[in-house]
Design a protein around this motif. Structure first.
Motif, mmCIF file in Angstrom:
data_model
loop_
_atom_site.group_PDB
_atom_site.id
_atom_site.type_symbol
_atom_site.label_atom_id
_atom_site.label_comp_id
_atom_site.label_asym_id
_atom_site.label_seq_id
_atom_site.Cartn_x
_atom_site.Cartn_y
_atom_site.Cartn_z
ATOM 1 N N ASP A 30 38.522 2.397 -25.130
ATOM 2 C CA ASP A 30 37.890 1.488 -26.098
ATOM 3 C C ASP A 30 38.896 0.458 -26.629
ATOM 4 O O ASP A 30 38.561 -0.720 -26.803
ATOM 5 N N ASP A 31 40.125 0.900 -26.878
ATOM 6 C CA ASP A 31 41.153 -0.016 -27.357
ATOM 7 C C ASP A 31 41.484 -1.073 -26.299
ATOM 8 O O ASP A 31 41.760 -2.231 -26.645
ATOM 9 N N CYS A 32 41.440 -0.697 -25.033
ATOM 10 C CA CYS A 32 41.663 -1.680 -23.968
ATOM 11 C C CYS A 32 40.591 -2.767 -24.006
ATOM 12 O O CYS A 32 40.889 -3.958 -23.832
ATOM 13 N N ALA A 33 39.357 -2.358 -24.248
ATOM 14 C CA ALA A 33 38.267 -3.334 -24.346
ATOM 15 C C ALA A 33 38.516 -4.286 -25.511
ATOM 16 O O ALA A 33 38.313 -5.509 -25.378
ATOM 17 N N SER A 34 38.975 -3.767 -26.631
ATOM 18 C CA SER A 34 39.287 -4.612 -27.791
ATOM 19 C C SER A 34 40.417 -5.584 -27.468
ATOM 20 O O SER A 34 40.343 -6.771 -27.811
ATOM 21 N N LEU A 35 41.447 -5.080 -26.833
ATOM 22 C CA LEU A 35 42.581 -5.935 -26.475
ATOM 23 C C LEU A 35 42.150 -7.061 -25.547
ATOM 24 O O LEU A 35 42.547 -8.215 -25.730
ATOM 25 N N SER A 36 41.339 -6.738 -24.555
ATOM 26 C CA SER A 36 40.857 -7.758 -23.618
ATOM 27 C C SER A 36 40.035 -8.820 -24.330
ATOM 28 O O SER A 36 40.155 -10.011 -24.039
ATOM 29 N N ALA A 37 39.208 -8.386 -25.254
ATOM 30 C CA ALA A 37 38.323 -9.318 -25.957
ATOM 31 C C ALA A 37 39.059 -10.167 -26.994
ATOM 32 O O ALA A 37 38.705 -11.322 -27.216
ATOM 33 N N GLU A 38 40.094 -9.611 -27.613
ATOM 34 C CA GLU A 38 40.723 -10.274 -28.744
ATOM 35 C C GLU A 38 42.004 -11.036 -28.420
ATOM 36 O O GLU A 38 42.447 -11.857 -29.225
ATOM 37 N N TYR A 39 42.611 -10.786 -27.258
ATOM 38 C CA TYR A 39 43.865 -11.488 -26.944
ATOM 39 C C TYR A 39 43.563 -12.971 -26.719
ATOM 40 O O TYR A 39 42.641 -13.317 -25.992
ATOM 41 N N PRO A 40 44.332 -13.845 -27.348
ATOM 42 C CA PRO A 40 44.047 -15.280 -27.237
ATOM 43 C C PRO A 40 44.187 -15.792 -25.800
ATOM 44 O O PRO A 40 45.228 -15.646 -25.176
ATOM 45 N N GLY A 41 43.133 -16.383 -25.305
ATOM 46 C CA GLY A 41 43.132 -16.921 -23.949
ATOM 47 C C GLY A 41 44.066 -18.096 -23.759
ATOM 48 O O GLY A 41 44.411 -18.447 -22.633
ATOM 49 N N THR A 42 44.504 -18.678 -24.855
ATOM 50 C CA THR A 42 45.408 -19.826 -24.780
ATOM 51 C C THR A 42 46.881 -19.400 -24.834
ATOM 52 O O THR A 42 47.760 -20.256 -24.721
ATOM 53 N N ALA A 43 47.140 -18.130 -25.002
ATOM 54 C CA ALA A 43 48.525 -17.650 -25.085
ATOM 55 C C ALA A 43 49.240 -17.876 -23.756
ATOM 56 O O ALA A 43 48.632 -17.871 -22.684
ATOM 57 N N ASN A 44 50.543 -18.044 -23.845
ATOM 58 C CA ASN A 44 51.378 -18.339 -22.681
ATOM 59 C C ASN A 44 51.224 -17.306 -21.563
ATOM 60 O O ASN A 44 51.227 -17.645 -20.396
ATOM 61 N N ALA A 45 51.063 -16.056 -21.901
ATOM 62 C CA ALA A 45 50.995 -14.980 -20.910
ATOM 63 C C ALA A 45 49.601 -14.359 -20.836
ATOM 64 O O ALA A 45 49.461 -13.179 -20.508
ATOM 65 N N ALA A 46 48.567 -15.133 -21.113
ATOM 66 C CA ALA A 46 47.204 -14.587 -21.168
ATOM 67 C C ALA A 46 46.764 -13.964 -19.836
ATOM 68 O O ALA A 46 46.145 -12.894 -19.835
ATOM 69 N N ALA A 47 47.056 -14.589 -18.720
ATOM 70 C CA ALA A 47 46.649 -14.043 -17.418
ATOM 71 C C ALA A 47 47.370 -12.725 -17.141
ATOM 72 O O ALA A 47 46.761 -11.759 -16.671
ATOM 73 N N PHE A 48 48.667 -12.674 -17.447
ATOM 74 C CA PHE A 48 49.427 -11.434 -17.290
ATOM 75 C C PHE A 48 48.831 -10.345 -18.175
ATOM 76 O O PHE A 48 48.603 -9.221 -17.732
ATOM 77 N N PHE A 49 48.578 -10.684 -19.420
ATOM 78 C CA PHE A 49 48.058 -9.708 -20.371
ATOM 79 C C PHE A 49 46.714 -9.159 -19.908
ATOM 80 O O PHE A 49 46.499 -7.944 -19.912
#
Length: 181
Positions: A71-90
Motif C-alpha cells: 500500500d505504501d508503494c502505491a502511495s509513493l507512486s501516486a505522490e512522488y512529483p512527476g517533475t522531479a529530476n529523478a522521477a523516472a528512476f523513482f
C-alpha cells in the motif's frame, strides 16, 4: 508439496530479490525524503526488511507488514512529483520494490527474480545524470555487477553474507541520490 530443491530455489530467489530492493532503495529513500515522503518509504522498506529478516533468520514472514508496504508503494507512486529530476528512476524503482514485496508475500516463487532484476536495471538506466558508480561507468553497469555478485555472495555465505554486502552497495546508490540534491 514443494520438494527441498524447489524450496531452496525459492529461498535464494527471494533473498536475491530483497537484496536488489535494498540496494536500489539506497537512492529511493533519499529521493522520497527530499519529496517529503519518507514515512511512506519507511513503510515500503519495512516490508523488504521483514522479508530479508524472515529469510536470514528462517522465521515466519509478517504478511501484515508486507501488505501494508505494498500500500505504501502505491502511495509513493501516486505522490512522488512527476517533475522531479529523478522521477523516472523513482517510478521504476518503486515498481520494482512492489514486485519484490509481491514475490516475498507469496508462498511460492513464480520465477519473477529475472523480471525484478530487469526492472532494477531499467531504473538504473533512468538515472538523470552521468555518474561513476562503484568503479563502473554507469549505474546500469554497477547494478548488473551487483546482481551477479549477489549470486556468488549468497552461494558462498548465505543470506546473512548477502545482507552485509548489499548494505555496502546501497551506499553507492545513496551517495548518487545525495549528489542530486
Amino acid at each position: 508439496m514443494p520438494d527441498s530443491q524447489e524450496t531452496a530455489e525459492s529461498h535464494e530467489s527471494k533473498a536475491l530479490a530483497c537484496a536488489t530492493a535494498i540496494r536500489v532503495g539506497g537512492a529511493l529513500y533519499i529521493l522520497a525524503e527530499a519529496a517529503g515522503l519518507e514515512d511512506a518509504y519507511y513503510g515500503a522498506d519495512a516490508g523488504i526488511q521483514a522479508g530479508i529478516i524472515a529469510i536470514t533468520r528462517q522465521r515466519e514472514l509478517n504478511h501484515d507488514v508486507v501488505h501494508a508496504a505494498i500500500d505504501d508503494c502505491a502511495s509513493l507512486s501516486a505522490e512522488y512529483p512527476g517533475t522531479a529530476n529523478a522521477a523516472a528512476f523513482f517510478g521504476a524503482g518503486i515498481l520494482m520494490i512492489r514486485m519484490v514485496l509481491e514475490m516475498i508475500g507469496e508462498d511460492r516463487s513464480d520465477g519473477s527474480l529475472q523480471r525484478i532484476n530487469q526492472k532494477a536495471q531499467e531504473a538504473a538506466g533512468y538515472w538523470p545524470t552521468a555518474i561513476v558508480a562503484g568503479g563502473r561507468a554507469s549505474l546500469v553497469e554497477f547494478e548488473a555487477d551487483c546482481q551477479n555478485a549477489a549470486v556468488d555472495v549468497f552461494g558462498g555465505g548465505g543470506a546473512r553474507a548477502l545482507r552485509d554486502e548489499v548494505g555496502k552497495q546501497a551506499l553507492v546508490y545513496r551517495r548518487a541520490a545525495q549528489a542530486l540534491r
